[in-house]
Design an enzyme around this catalytic site. Structure first.
Site, PDB file in Angstrom:
ATOM      1  N   VAL A 169      34.394  18.589  30.775  1.00  0.00           N
ATOM      2  CA  VAL A 169      33.943  18.743  32.922  1.00  0.00           C
ATOM      3  C   VAL A 169      32.904  16.597  32.839  1.00  0.00           C
ATOM      4  O   VAL A 169      33.661  16.217  33.365  1.00  0.00           O
ATOM      5  CB  VAL A 169      32.804  19.523  33.032  1.00  0.00           C
ATOM      6  CG1 VAL A 169      32.490  19.060  34.814  1.00  0.00           C
ATOM      7  CG2 VAL A 169      34.134  20.895  33.660  1.00  0.00           C
ATOM      8  N   ARG A 225      25.832  43.345  45.964  1.00  0.00           N
ATOM      9  CA  ARG A 225      25.795  44.076  46.868  1.00  0.00           C
ATOM     10  C   ARG A 225      24.109  44.956  46.187  1.00  0.00           C
ATOM     11  O   ARG A 225      23.983  44.836  46.836  1.00  0.00           O
ATOM     12  CB  ARG A 225      26.783  44.893  47.502  1.00  0.00           C
ATOM     13  CG  ARG A 225      27.977  44.648  48.542  1.00  0.00           C
ATOM     14  CD  ARG A 225      28.635  45.616  48.661  1.00  0.00           C
ATOM     15  NE  ARG A 225      29.335  46.186  47.647  1.00  0.00           N
ATOM     16  CZ  ARG A 225      30.812  46.206  47.685  1.00  0.00           C
ATOM     17  NH1 ARG A 225      31.330  45.886  48.717  1.00  0.00           N
ATOM     18  NH2 ARG A 225      31.865  46.644  46.612  1.00  0.00           N
ATOM     19  N   LYS A 248      43.001  36.249  47.462  1.00  0.00           N
ATOM     20  CA  LYS A 248      44.275  35.576  48.773  1.00  0.00           C
ATOM     21  C   LYS A 248      44.709  36.947  49.928  1.00  0.00           C
ATOM     22  O   LYS A 248      45.411  36.497  50.429  1.00  0.00           O
ATOM     23  CB  LYS A 248      46.070  36.815  48.096  1.00  0.00           C
ATOM     24  CG  LYS A 248      45.083  38.089  47.190  1.00  0.00           C
ATOM     25  CD  LYS A 248      44.795  38.388  46.031  1.00  0.00           C
ATOM     26  CE  LYS A 248      44.211  39.657  45.632  1.00  0.00           C
ATOM     27  NZ  LYS A 248      44.418  39.831  44.326  1.00  0.00           N
ATOM     28  N   ILE A 290      48.599  33.301  35.464  1.00  0.00           N
ATOM     29  CA  ILE A 290      49.222  32.967  35.331  1.00  0.00           C
ATOM     30  C   ILE A 290      49.307  31.507  36.315  1.00  0.00           C
ATOM     31  O   ILE A 290      49.311  31.765  37.755  1.00  0.00           O
ATOM     32  CB  ILE A 290      50.831  33.912  35.827  1.00  0.00           C
ATOM     33  CG1 ILE A 290      51.524  34.521  35.520  1.00  0.00           C
ATOM     34  CG2 ILE A 290      51.704  32.161  35.666  1.00  0.00           C
ATOM     35  CD1 ILE A 290      52.410  35.413  35.918  1.00  0.00           C
ATOM     36  N   ASP A 316      48.981  43.270  48.939  1.00  0.00           N
ATOM     37  CA  ASP A 316      48.801  42.482  47.946  1.00  0.00           C
ATOM     38  C   ASP A 316      49.718  41.357  47.811  1.00  0.00           C
ATOM     39  O   ASP A 316      49.106  39.733  47.956  1.00  0.00           O
ATOM     40  CB  ASP A 316      48.183  43.075  46.873  1.00  0.00           C
ATOM     41  CG  ASP A 316      48.153  42.243  45.948  1.00  0.00           C
ATOM     42  OD1 ASP A 316      47.032  41.660  45.370  1.00  0.00           O
ATOM     43  OD2 ASP A 316      48.420  42.022  44.960  1.00  0.00           O
ATOM     44  N   LYS A 344      50.016  37.128  48.666  1.00  0.00           N
ATOM     45  CA  LYS A 344      50.788  36.541  48.106  1.00  0.00           C
ATOM     46  C   LYS A 344      52.546  35.773  48.050  1.00  0.00           C
ATOM     47  O   LYS A 344      52.344  34.697  48.493  1.00  0.00           O
ATOM     48  CB  LYS A 344      50.189  37.143  46.220  1.00  0.00           C
ATOM     49  CG  LYS A 344      48.806  37.444  45.254  1.00  0.00           C
ATOM     50  CD  LYS A 344      49.746  38.311  44.455  1.00  0.00           C
ATOM     51  CE  LYS A 344      48.070  38.946  44.008  1.00  0.00           C
ATOM     52  NZ  LYS A 344      48.571  40.466  42.942  1.00  0.00           N
TER      53      LYS A 344
END
Ligand code: NDP
Ligand code: HSE
Length: 431
Positions: free
Chosen positions: A34, A46, A103, A134, A199, A203
């Site tokens: 960085v 929580r 997502k 990926i 899900d 995506k």
């Protein structure tokens, strides 16, 4: 150059624990990549009493709002819509860059977050939100920015791929295989999101938005999960040279009235055994892209699990942190094309229809007549005997037909006196 960047982590579950570990274990390398050290300043959870392996308890807090207000980079791996949405907006308001794996939130309300990040001039990165480890968001957004994507075909849910694989190879039933996937950390907190296709639909919406430069929300995605699939369906698929996969499909298409648009859908499909996607086993994911100039591309790897997902998160953290060090922000998604999302009924695919029919003269002719009436062309028919000698099993494979035509055909076939049952109707993709 800042003497360090303060990282706030929201969530310390399957993914967050691994993000915290990598931030700590790789601190020196990350600082070199960085250009300045990254300091993990706090982790919002929580329940403070839960022990989290390898995580300094002194970093844990339940005050997520205060944590984001003092950070340079906020990493959201809590999941769900709220409080992540409000916390991300608060972080952006305070000038922080954001990395998220969420997502569900992006597919539901991404444009609000992108607009807030644009207005504040900060990065909002989300590589981990699609297909875990990926690299797919960046390749679609950046590497393919000079090409025209025609079609995206993805196995983007590790849980369902694991479940279907276990059903196919070891004869497990759906519930057993889902429990295994949960134990391995692949499944969402509520596995309904996996097995019912929510899900994958989230995506699919994100991938379609990036690939077609168009805003696509989860509500635009036609969705069907894997819960109605049986061991018998899986065995039949193998017998016809296919495997069943839950596919996320986004493609350019033409509507009935000639409108150019896109279609986005998630459903189980028969994939020919020699297609590259058929070899994607276990919880692995793969995204197969057809682009005009590039041709066919496939991205493959681990789509779920703590460490793989943390790898993608950390990649984003390094990118956004570098931008803070060097100034400026990374490329953003664009929605200039604004293509219409076409109705699902116009989607065209090949189908396999399994029927149980009376084994008597003229039955095949009646069934074939219904297909002809609806304009659905038959590619092949296979008849096999059933245990009851008066019943025959028919497997009809069609040429590409619209979903509307196929639905009408199946309804009419089911109404024939000679048809005992419509056992299954499955789309065939990738042929
Ligand atoms: P987990 O359920 O394992 O972890 C969620 C974490 O967030 C927990 O530490 C939880 O705290 C904390 N949290 C949840 N709600 C709150 C809240 N209201 N206030 C404070 N803390 C809260 O989820 P995962 O790690 O599996 O997933 C995180 C995100 O990453 C999700 O968006 C998921 O979709 C995404 N993702 C997950 C992948 C995976 O393989 N698991 C892969 C790719 C993306 P506590 O521990 O105290 O309950
Ligand atoms: N539950 C998801 C899956 C995690 O099984 O793929 C990755 O998003």
């Amino acid at each position: 150059m800042p003497d360090k960047l303060k990282i706030a982590l929201l969530g310390c579950g399957v993914v967050g624990t691994q993000v915290a570990r990598l931030l700590t274990e790789q601190a020196d390398d990350l600082a070199s990549r960085v250009g300045t050290p990254l300091e993990l300043v706090g982790i919002a959870v929580r329940d403070l009493s839960v022990e989290r392996e390898g995580v300094d308890p002194a970093l844990l807090t339940t005050d997520a709002e205060a944590l984001v207000a003092g950070a340079d980079v906020v990493v959201e791996v809590m999941g769900g819509i709220e409080p992540p949405r409000a916390l991300i907006l608060r972080a952006i308001e305070h000038g922080a860059s954001v990395v998220t794996a969420n997502k569900a939130l992006l597919a539901q309300d991404g444009p609000t977050l992108y607009a807030a990040a644009d207005a504040a001039g900060v990065d909002l990165y989300f590589e981990a939100a699609v297909a875990g480890a990926i690299p797919i968001v960046r390749p679609v957004r950046e590497s393919l920015a000079g090409d025209t994507v025609r079609r995206v075909l993805g196995i983007v849910n590790g849980t369902t791929n694991y479940v279907l694989d276990r059903m196919a190879t070891d004869g497990l039933d759906l519930d057993q295989a889902v429990k295994e996937a949960q134990a391995l950390g692949y499944a969402e907190a509520d596995p309904t999101a996996d097995v019912e296709g929510f899900d994958a639909a989230a995506k699919a919406a994100i991938l379609a938005s990036l690939a077609f430069h168009t805003r696509v929300s989860i509500d635009d995605v036609q969705r069907e999960g894997i819960t109605s699939l049986t061991a018998d369906d899986v065995a039949w698929a193998a017998g016809t040279g296919h495997v069943i996969k839950l596919l996320a499909i986004a493609e350019r298409n033409t509507g009935d009235d000639g409108t150019e648009g896109i279609q986005v859908r998630v459903h189980p499909a028969l994939v020919p055994a020699d297609h590259p996607l058929a070899g994607v086993r276990g919880a692995f994911n793969a995204v197969f892209i057809e682009a005009e100039a590039a041709g066919e591309l496939m991205f493959y790897g681990r789509g779920a699990g703590g460490a793989p997902t943390a790898s993608a998160v950390l990649g984003d953290v390094v990118s956004v942190a570098r931008h803070r060090v060097l100034g400026g922000r990374g490329p953003v998604e664009s929605s200039y094309a604004d293509l219409p999302v076409l109705p699902a009924e116009a989607a065209r695919t090949r189908y396999q229809v399994r029927l149980e029919v009376a084994d008597q003269p003229g039955v095949l002719a009646q069934v074939a007549a219904v297909l002809a009436e609806h304009g659905v062309s038959i590619e092949a028919v296979r008849q096999t005997p059933a245990p009851d000698e008066h019943v025959a099993r028919l497997l009809i494979t069609t040429h590409a037909a619209s979903e509307r035509a196929l639905a009408g055909t199946v309804e009419a076939i089911a109404g024939l006196d000679v048809v005992r049952a419509v056992v299954s109707v499955l789309r065939v993709e990738g042929a």
